[in-house]
Design an enzyme around this catalytic site. Structure first.
Site, PDB file in Angstrom:
ATOM      1  CD  GLU A   1      -3.445  -3.122   8.032  1.00 11.19           C
ATOM      2  OE1 GLU A   1      -4.296  -2.975   8.862  1.00 11.19           O
ATOM      3  OE2 GLU A   1      -2.133  -2.711   8.124  1.00 11.19           O
TER       4      GLU A   1
ATOM      5  CB  CYS B   1       0.214  -1.050   2.619  1.00 13.45           C
ATOM      6  SG  CYS B   1       1.135  -1.198   4.124  1.00 13.45           S
TER       7      CYS B   1
ATOM      8  CD  GLU C   1      -1.258  -5.870  12.260  1.00 13.09           C
ATOM      9  OE1 GLU C   1      -0.495  -4.980  12.998  1.00 13.09           O
ATOM     10  OE2 GLU C   1      -1.477  -5.953  10.868  1.00 13.09           O
TER      11      GLU C   1
ATOM     12  CG  ASN D   1      -3.687 -14.218   0.972  1.00 10.37           C
ATOM     13  OD1 ASN D   1      -3.970 -14.630   1.866  1.00 10.37           O
ATOM     14  ND2 ASN D   1      -2.447 -13.577   0.314  1.00 10.37           N
TER      15      ASN D   1
END
Length: 516
Positions: A362, A364, A258, A393
């Site tokens: 990633e 969550c 990121e 996705n």
């Protein structure tokens, strides 16, 4: 004799029949499954279904977790070809599966070996730890085949650190793995590798040593000092070498976690910003050549490792450097803004860079400011969020999906900046238990059955039934569908080769259907 009996019971649990979930209800719309040192629910390995028959694994909000059933294709449809548009429109709950139309290969599913995951898992007894690891990586568990390993600390650590904190150590003479690697990450990874030998690991740096950065801090608007471009590339290589010395090969490394967090005002998450064009130069002139001339020249390089909405402008600026384009193998994306950004950006990216695979690295729940409490034990809504995101996705060219922390505590930590979130497994060391959340099963409905090198095939979904389908290397068809409706449904699945499958499915239910 009693020890032999105990051994037989444990062996039977993990190698024989399925174990049912032991449910426990908290304050949310569903329940968790409770595991301890002697018992955990499992999904046994069984032979493939016979021709004209199918298997179904079902989970729902109110009662089921990976419940097994089987059935036969119906013979009442003489023409097994795909119906035309007029026919389909009259069947609101008909799902069409076309195995002749194929899309991307699937890399797999997994989670992250963070410091917090290792710390939490080690609060359990050794036998309960083994149950937890089996739940993720064994043949009767989720069969994870992907993992993510941070290089240095993340916010899911108990402190900020790097692997070389000695100022201006240009030659990296003081580079060393830390106690967090040696005690928490590496032992967990090695146990996972024993259960899942084909486990592939991807790694990323959150922040390099602060002395390499213009702001000399772990977080905030700092970029890499140009005089340390090559040093930072060597830093990444040394990490690969250090883990290999413990028998752990890293399959892929990203250009940094990121990077655009650095430009978010007030962020306290460790990060390092990149000006896209300069990132392209660093890949082309430093990271790419450094790995290429090393023993790690097979390690794949992933770019971006950030939110979907940075596709495709950020990527275009990086990849205008043609040398960088040659070194890059894949594009890593995160899920945190997916609800605001069209998945069509994934398709645009895939069409423009068809030789660079897309991988979600990633995800969550519990990360948004209004998510309180951060951990919601038994939240079906959060499991639904996971399931729908995986479907979305993968329907848009993504090849795999990696969850964030493998395990957290009931607060959603530890996290040294108090950025707590939820996890598919929550540990309860006071009673030597762990809880499998609905999010755990949302991933398992894919990871347990969609093996590496499966190919996504065409599936046409309905308004209420979200679905996706795959053909495995052994030519099995795997269909995952979700009834989003509050009502039971009588559905029909029409395959381009077989007759129809007719099923009654409960409200808010996930089903994985397997057949030849």
């Amino acid at each position: 004799m009693i020890y032999k009996t105990i051994f037989f019971i444990v062996f039977f649990i993990w190698k024989g029949k399925a174990n049912d979930c032991i449910p426990r209800k908290f304050n949310y719309d569903s329940f968790v499954c409770v595991c301890n040192s002697t018992y955990c629910d499992s999904t046994p390995v069984i032979k493939e279904p016979e021709k004209k028959s199918y298997y179904v694994y079902s989970s729902n909000r109110d009662k089921l977790r990976m419940s097994f059933s089987e059935g036969q294709f119906k013979e009442d449809m003489k023409d097994n070809s795909i119906p035309d548009g007029n026919y389909v429109s009259s069947l609101n709950d008909t799902v069409i599966v076309d195995r002749n139309t194929k899309y991307q290969k699937i890399e797999g599913f997994g989670g992250a070996f963070t410091d917090s995951a290792g710390i939490n898992i080690q609060t359990l007894s050794e036998t309960t730890q083994n149950m937890l690891i089996k739940s993720y990586f064994s043949e009767v568990g989720s069969k994870y085949n992907l993992g993510r390993v941070p290089i240095g600390s993340t916010d899911f650590s108990t402190e900020a650190y790097t692997l070389d904190n000695v100022m201006n150590d240009t030659n990296l003479e003081y580079f060393n793995l830390t106690k967090y690697d040696i005690v928490y990450k590496i032992p967990l990874i090695k146990k996972a590798l024993k259960l899942s030998p084909n486990l592939r690991l991807t790694s990323a740096v959150w922040s390099p040593p602060t002395w390499m950065k213009t702001n000399n801090q772990y977080s905030g608007p700092g970029i890499l000092k140009e005089e340390y471009y090559q040093t930072y590339a060597e830093y990444c290589l040394k990490f690969l070498q250090a883990y290999q010395s413990y028998g752990i090969d890293i399959w892929a490394i990203s250009t940094g976690n990121e990077p655009n967090d650095a430009w978010i005002p007030g962020t306290t998450i460790a990060c390092m910003g990149w000006i896209p064009y300069e990132l392209g130069n660093w890949i082309a002139n430093n990271l790419g050549p450094t790995l290429a001339r090393s023993e790690h020249n097979k390690t794949k390089i992933l770019v971006l490792d950030d939110q979907r909405f940075y596709l495709i402008q950020f990527l275009d600026h990086v990849l205008q450097n043609k040398k960088a384009l040659d070194y890059i193998h894949g594009i890593a994306v995160h899920w945190y803004t997916d609800e605001f950004v069209s998945p069509s950006l994934l398709d645009v990216t895939h069409n423009k860079y068809p030789n660079k695979f897309l991988l979600l690295t990633e995800a969550c729940v519990g990360s948004q400011p209004n998510d309180n409490p951060k951990v919601q034990l038994g939240s079906w809504k959060r499991g639904e969020d996971y399931l729908l995101n995986i479907i979305q996705n993968l329907r848009h060219s993504v090849t795999g999906w990696i969850d964030w922390n493998l395990a957290l505590n009931k607060m959603g930590g530890p996290n040294y900046i108090h950025n707590y979130v939820d996890s598919p497994i929550i540990v309860n060391p006071e009673t030597d238990e762990f809880f499998k959340q609905p999010t755990y099963y949302a991933i398992k409905h894919f990871s347990r059955f969609v093996e590496r090198d499966s190919v996504r095939i065409e599936s046409i979904e309905t308004n209420d039934i979200k679905t996706i389908a795959f053909e495995t290397p052994s030519k099995m068809i795997v269909v995952v569908l979700y009834n989003m409706s509050s009502k039971r449904k009588n559905i029909t699945i029409i395959d381009s080769k077989n007759g129809p499958i007719k099923m009654e499915i409960s409200s808010y239910s996930i089903h994985t259907i397997i057949y030849k």
